[in-house]
Each structure stands twice: as C-alpha cells, then as structure tokens.
Design a protein around this motif. Structure first.
Motif, PDB file in Angstrom:
ATOM      1  N   UNK A  49       8.533  -2.077  -4.466  1.00 41.45           N
ATOM      2  CA  UNK A  49       8.239  -3.009  -3.383  1.00 41.45           C
ATOM      3  C   UNK A  49       8.600  -4.447  -3.764  1.00 41.45           C
ATOM      4  N   UNK A  50       8.926  -4.641  -5.041  1.00 41.03           N
ATOM      5  CA  UNK A  50       9.121  -6.003  -5.552  1.00 41.03           C
ATOM      6  C   UNK A  50      10.262  -6.750  -4.872  1.00 41.03           C
ATOM      7  N   UNK A  51      11.206  -6.007  -4.306  1.00 40.84           N
ATOM      8  CA  UNK A  51      12.361  -6.632  -3.673  1.00 40.84           C
ATOM      9  C   UNK A  51      12.031  -7.220  -2.298  1.00 40.84           C
ATOM     10  N   UNK A  52      10.861  -6.880  -1.758  1.00 49.50           N
ATOM     11  CA  UNK A  52      10.512  -7.320  -0.410  1.00 49.50           C
ATOM     12  C   UNK A  52      10.096  -8.785  -0.398  1.00 49.50           C
ATOM     13  N   UNK A  53      10.613  -9.512   0.561  1.00 49.96           N
ATOM     14  CA  UNK A  53      10.211 -10.911   0.722  1.00 49.96           C
ATOM     15  C   UNK A  53       9.011 -10.988   1.654  1.00 49.96           C
ATOM     16  N   UNK A  54       8.316 -12.105   1.613  1.00 44.56           N
ATOM     17  CA  UNK A  54       7.180 -12.299   2.521  1.00 44.56           C
ATOM     18  C   UNK A  54       7.633 -12.218   3.969  1.00 44.56           C
ATOM     19  N   UNK A  55       8.775 -12.770   4.265  1.00 43.36           N
ATOM     20  CA  UNK A  55       9.292 -12.750   5.637  1.00 43.36           C
ATOM     21  C   UNK A  55       9.525 -11.315   6.120  1.00 43.36           C
ATOM     22  N   UNK A 104      -7.159   3.553  13.653  1.00 39.31           N
ATOM     23  CA  UNK A 104      -7.421   3.757  12.227  1.00 39.31           C
ATOM     24  C   UNK A 104      -6.626   2.709  11.445  1.00 39.31           C
ATOM     25  N   UNK A 105      -7.331   1.801  10.800  1.00 35.51           N
ATOM     26  CA  UNK A 105      -6.665   0.755  10.031  1.00 35.51           C
ATOM     27  C   UNK A 105      -5.943   1.359   8.831  1.00 35.51           C
ATOM     28  N   UNK A 106      -6.497   2.426   8.253  1.00 38.76           N
ATOM     29  CA  UNK A 106      -5.813   3.100   7.138  1.00 38.76           C
ATOM     30  C   UNK A 106      -4.434   3.589   7.575  1.00 38.76           C
ATOM     31  N   UNK A 107      -4.375   4.167   8.769  1.00 35.40           N
ATOM     32  CA  UNK A 107      -3.083   4.650   9.278  1.00 35.40           C
ATOM     33  C   UNK A 107      -2.139   3.491   9.558  1.00 35.40           C
ATOM     34  N   UNK A 108      -2.680   2.395  10.070  1.00 39.04           N
ATOM     35  CA  UNK A 108      -1.844   1.234  10.353  1.00 39.04           C
ATOM     36  C   UNK A 108      -1.208   0.683   9.077  1.00 39.04           C
ATOM     37  N   UNK A 109      -2.001   0.557   8.020  1.00 35.35           N
ATOM     38  CA  UNK A 109      -1.460   0.052   6.749  1.00 35.35           C
ATOM     39  C   UNK A 109      -0.410   1.010   6.201  1.00 35.35           C
ATOM     40  N   UNK A 110      -0.670   2.307   6.295  1.00 31.49           N
ATOM     41  CA  UNK A 110       0.339   3.275   5.836  1.00 31.49           C
ATOM     42  C   UNK A 110       1.622   3.150   6.650  1.00 31.49           C
ATOM     43  N   UNK A 111       1.488   2.981   7.966  1.00 31.71           N
ATOM     44  CA  UNK A 111       2.672   2.868   8.825  1.00 31.71           C
ATOM     45  C   UNK A 111       3.476   1.609   8.490  1.00 31.71           C
ATOM     46  N   UNK A 112       2.780   0.521   8.165  1.00 40.03           N
ATOM     47  CA  UNK A 112       3.483  -0.704   7.757  1.00 40.03           C
ATOM     48  C   UNK A 112       4.255  -0.448   6.471  1.00 40.03           C
ATOM     49  N   UNK A 113       3.587   0.227   5.517  1.00 43.22           N
ATOM     50  CA  UNK A 113       4.260   0.558   4.260  1.00 43.22           C
ATOM     51  C   UNK A 113       5.458   1.461   4.464  1.00 43.22           C
ATOM     52  N   UNK A 114       5.328   2.439   5.357  1.00 43.70           N
ATOM     53  CA  UNK A 114       6.449   3.343   5.638  1.00 43.70           C
ATOM     54  C   UNK A 114       7.616   2.584   6.284  1.00 43.70           C
ATOM     55  N   UNK A 115       7.292   1.643   7.166  1.00 44.05           N
ATOM     56  CA  UNK A 115       8.349   0.872   7.823  1.00 44.05           C
ATOM     57  C   UNK A 115       9.106   0.021   6.800  1.00 44.05           C
ATOM     58  N   UNK A 116       8.389  -0.430   5.778  1.00 45.26           N
ATOM     59  CA  UNK A 116       9.012  -1.224   4.714  1.00 45.26           C
ATOM     60  C   UNK A 116       9.713  -0.351   3.682  1.00 45.26           C
ATOM     61  N   UNK A 117       9.493   0.967   3.772  1.00 48.12           N
ATOM     62  CA  UNK A 117      10.150   1.894   2.860  1.00 48.12           C
ATOM     63  C   UNK A 117       9.508   2.007   1.496  1.00 48.12           C
ATOM     64  N   UNK A 118       8.254   1.576   1.380  1.00 48.32           N
ATOM     65  CA  UNK A 118       7.616   1.612   0.057  1.00 48.32           C
ATOM     66  C   UNK A 118       6.246   2.277   0.066  1.00 48.32           C
ATOM     67  N   UNK A 119       5.720   2.598   1.247  1.00 48.27           N
ATOM     68  CA  UNK A 119       4.376   3.162   1.322  1.00 48.27           C
ATOM     69  C   UNK A 119       3.312   2.101   1.099  1.00 48.27           C
ATOM     70  N   UNK A 120       2.078   2.432   1.442  1.00 47.96           N
ATOM     71  CA  UNK A 120       0.969   1.493   1.251  1.00 47.96           C
ATOM     72  C   UNK A 120      -0.349   2.228   1.468  1.00 47.96           C
ATOM     73  N   UNK A 121      -1.422   1.655   0.934  1.00 46.14           N
ATOM     74  CA  UNK A 121      -2.759   2.180   1.207  1.00 46.14           C
ATOM     75  C   UNK A 121      -3.765   1.044   1.206  1.00 46.14           C
TER      76      UNK A 121
END
Length: 303
Positions: free
Chosen positions: A101-107, A180-197
């Motif tokens: 995920x390190x390559x991702x910018x804040x923008x 479900x906020x857990x699902x929302x965070x996961x979906x954001x991570x999936x959209x960024x291609x790195x996953x999230x929890x």
C-alpha cells in the motif's frame, strides 16, 4: 441493594450507554439490566465487541420502540488499516492477505474513499448477526462455512476525511441503517487494490443523539444506591427518542379505544405514517399508524 421483587423492577425508559470496547452488546445490556434491577430490557442497534459508542438500552415497555429506533441514521468514527485483509473485516480476526500500500498517495486514498459517498450496494459480512435459515451468519463463519450474500442498498450520507498516515485511514461517516462500516472499509481497500480492515470503530451519532449525551457503565456504577434514585434520574422517556414522529393528543374516548386495540377516527389526514399517541394528561400511550382516511390503528402500545 434492596431487591424486594425477585423478578426485578417494573421500570420503563431508555438509557444512553457509551459501550466500551471488548464487550458484546448483549453483555453490556445484561450489565445495565442487573445494575438497574430491571424486570425487562433490550438494546437497539447492536455494536461489535470491537466498537464503542452509543448503544441505547431500552428498559421495560421502552423495548416496544426499539424497532423504530433502528430505522434512524448513524454516525461513526473509524480507523482502517490498508494493506491487510482480515477474515472478520476487523482487527479481531485473522489476517488472511497482505498487499503493498506504500505506493498510494493521500490524494488516491481520498479519491477512492469519496467514490463511496451516496447510494451504494453493499454485501454484508459473514461475521454479522444476519440470519440464514434461522442461523446467524457469524456462527456459520466460525464453522468455516461461507454462503452467498446478496448486495443490499445503503446510503453513505457523508464521508469526512480526517487523515491518512502510515497506512491508517481515519474517517467520520454518516450513513443509513443497515450499513456495515467494516464492509465499507474493506471495499475502499479493494478499490485501492490493497485490502483493508477496521482497527478502531466508535458510534458517535444515533438519530438525533450525540455521543456526548451518553454515559459509561463505570459512571452508572457510581450512581448506584439502594433506592436507585440517582440511576432512575438518567432514564429518558421513550417518546423523547422519537423526535421525527408526529405527536397526536387523543381525547378521553379515543384514548380508551386505542388502549383496547381499536382503530379510532381523528381529524387528521395525510399519507400513511406513524404517529406518537398521548392522552389529555400527556401520558405516552404508544405508536399508531395514521391512514389517508383519518383513522389511527394501534401499532405498539404502552398500556
């Protein structure tokens, strides 16, 4: 404490609890019920053990309005960790995948996050209280069973970006019921291609309630006395928790009829909607349903 009635006290109203992390909603409910020595109690809008924040505890007849409270919007403060996917979608589960995920910018993170604002379809997590053939999904998940879940429409009213630092995304979110906020965070991570929890979750708003109006269990314990007087002073009337439902005051004859479960006629008309019913002494009688023809049918009565 004096406990003359072994079945508990017949009290009614709502306690706005600020639930601590590490405690299930049911465990929090049972602690409050025992402290108030209430005969009957229930909660509305369950929170995961990981989550803290607003958990309305309904005592006595107030349990009858719990379903109406569930329809209201919620607000959450959440921290999500990018680069790691958890089987429970939060930090209580097992990390099942890691991605860079390190390559991702804040923008880029902000752009992906804001794309979820508005009406979206969301797949509920397996680790949830939703049921399949009467069995909670989380029980099936614990057995290693995963079933297909249909995506459901939810609304993300606001996403306020707070910060992104060292892979931790911090947000303030306002959303509709069933989100479900857990699902929302996961979906954001999936959209960024790195996953999230989720690593931190706090419910800060519930309908018209702000977390500043709540009380922690430790503070409730400090109010406990043999006569329960100080505890009872913080119990809110049930009707105060339903500010968006119209009030209607009934005359004596109408009040008697509604108490017996009869449909009554009133001088109001409009689209089908729920109303709060009061007698002429402003005693809360319960919830009715006003029809276009000006009749009110009882839905949930406190008598």
């Amino acid at each position: 404490m004096s406990r003359r009635n072994p079945k508990g006290r017949d009290i009614s109203g709502i306690v706005l609890l600020d639930k601590d992390t590490g405690l299930s909603s049911n465990a929090a409910l049972q602690k409050v019920k025992r402290l108030f020595f209430a005969k009957k109690a229930g909660h509305t809008g369950a929170l995961d053990p990981l989550a803290s924040g607003i958990l309305p505890i309904c005592l006595g007849q107030a349990t009858k309005v719990a379903g109406f409270l569930l329809d209201d919007d919620k607000r959450y403060f959440v921290r999500g960790k990018l680069g790691e996917t958890s089987d429970t979608l939060d930090c209580e589960g097992e990390i099942i995948q890691t991605q860079p995920f390190e390559h991702l910018s804040e923008a880029e993170v902000i752009e992906a996050t804001m794309s979820f604002k508005g009406d979206i379809l969301q797949v509920p997590p397996m680790y949830s209280a939703l049921k399949k053939d009467g069995q909670p999904l989380y029980k099936l998940a614990r057995q290693g069973i995963e079933i297909e879940r249909k995506a459901r429409p939810v609304s993300i009213h606001e996403i306020n970006f707070i910060s992104y630092e060292n892979g931790i995304l911090t947000l303030d979110i306002s959303c509709s019921k069933g989100t479900y906020i857990r699902s929302l965070i996961q979906d954001i991570g999936d959209k960024l291609g790195c996953g999230a929890h989720v690593v931190e979750l706090r419910r800060t708003g519930f309908a018209h309630i702000d977390v500043s109006q709540t009380i922690k269990f430790s503070d409730l314990e400090n109010l406990a006395t043999d006569d329960y007087q100080r505890l009872d002073e913080i119990i809110l009337p049930s009707d105060q928790m339903l500010p968006n439902i119209q009030d209607i005051t009934l005359d004596n004859e109408q009040a008697i009829d509604i108490k017996y479960g009869r449909t009554i006629q009133c001088n109001r008309q409009g689209l089908l909607h729920k109303v709060k019913l009061f007698d002429q002494n402003q005693n809360f009688l319960g919830i009715g349903e006003l029809s276009q023809d000006g009749t009110i049918a009882p839905k949930r009565l406190f008598v």
